[in-house]
Design a protein around this motif. Structure first.
Motif, PDB file in Angstrom:
ATOM      1  N   HIS A 102       0.703  22.754 -30.461  1.00 28.58           N
ATOM      2  CA  HIS A 102       2.086  22.810 -30.917  1.00 28.58           C
ATOM      3  C   HIS A 102       2.676  23.492 -32.268  1.00 28.58           C
ATOM      4  O   HIS A 102       3.606  24.247 -32.209  1.00 28.58           O
TER       5      HIS A 102
ATOM      6  N   ALA B 267       6.791  18.474 -28.833  1.00 28.61           N
ATOM      7  CA  ALA B 267       6.587  17.813 -27.838  1.00 28.61           C
ATOM      8  C   ALA B 267       8.381  17.048 -27.180  1.00 28.61           C
ATOM      9  O   ALA B 267       7.749  16.771 -25.943  1.00 28.61           O
ATOM     10  N   ASP B 268       9.411  16.687 -28.095  1.00 31.78           N
ATOM     11  CA  ASP B 268      11.208  17.598 -26.640  1.00 31.78           C
ATOM     12  C   ASP B 268      10.648  18.317 -25.752  1.00 31.78           C
ATOM     13  O   ASP B 268      11.363  18.125 -25.091  1.00 31.78           O
TER      14      ASP B 268
ATOM     15  N   ALA C 191       8.137  19.932 -24.247  1.00 31.99           N
ATOM     16  CA  ALA C 191       7.140  19.859 -23.516  1.00 31.99           C
ATOM     17  C   ALA C 191       7.194  18.647 -22.388  1.00 31.99           C
ATOM     18  O   ALA C 191       7.877  18.910 -21.052  1.00 31.99           O
ATOM     19  N   TYR C 192       8.455  17.396 -22.875  1.00 33.37           N
ATOM     20  CA  TYR C 192       8.541  16.723 -22.258  1.00 33.37           C
ATOM     21  C   TYR C 192       9.770  17.057 -21.562  1.00 33.37           C
ATOM     22  O   TYR C 192      10.180  16.953 -20.295  1.00 33.37           O
ATOM     23  N   LEU C 193      10.908  17.850 -21.594  1.00 32.72           N
ATOM     24  CA  LEU C 193      12.564  18.146 -21.319  1.00 32.72           C
ATOM     25  C   LEU C 193      11.749  19.175 -19.953  1.00 32.72           C
ATOM     26  O   LEU C 193      12.428  19.646 -18.695  1.00 32.72           O
TER      27      LEU C 193
ATOM     28  N   ALA D 275       8.362  18.973 -18.775  1.00 30.09           N
ATOM     29  CA  ALA D 275       8.343  18.234 -17.474  1.00 30.09           C
ATOM     30  C   ALA D 275       9.327  16.929 -17.038  1.00 30.09           C
ATOM     31  O   ALA D 275       9.018  17.454 -15.439  1.00 30.09           O
ATOM     32  N   ASN D 276      10.149  17.194 -17.753  1.00 29.44           N
ATOM     33  CA  ASN D 276      11.632  16.366 -16.777  1.00 29.44           C
ATOM     34  C   ASN D 276      12.643  16.886 -16.724  1.00 29.44           C
ATOM     35  O   ASN D 276      13.130  16.002 -18.108  1.00 29.44           O
TER      36      ASN D 276
END
Length: 80
Positions: A7, A63-64, A66-68, A70-71
């Motif tokens: 990160h 982290a936010d 990466a999440y967005l 992936a999703n």
């Protein structure tokens, strides 16, 4: 490489004190400077974020991001 270190290698632009209109302009101009602008992470400060250690903030933002990635949000666009 740990997830935390990964990160910290991200390209993060943190903006403070700008209007939303200014942020959109800044983002557009900065993105023009990179071959792959999707790897850039932009963030606007919040009351909480300005109290955080920079490393913690970058990890949180990353982290936010990466999440967005992936999703991705399901944004329904109106069909014409």
């Amino acid at each position: 490489m740990s997830e935390s270190q990964k990160h910290l290698d991200n390209k993060v632009v943190i903006l403070n004190g700008f209007s939303n209109e200014e942020i959109v302009k800044i983002m557009g101009e900065v993105k023009k400077l990179f071959d792959n602008p999707k790897e850039l992470i932009f963030a606007k400060t919040t009351e909480r974020s300005v109290q955080m250690k920079l490393t913690d903030l970058i990890e949180d933002i990353s982290a936010d991001h990466a999440y967005l990635q992936a999703n991705p949000p399901n944004i329904n666009k109106k069909s014409e």
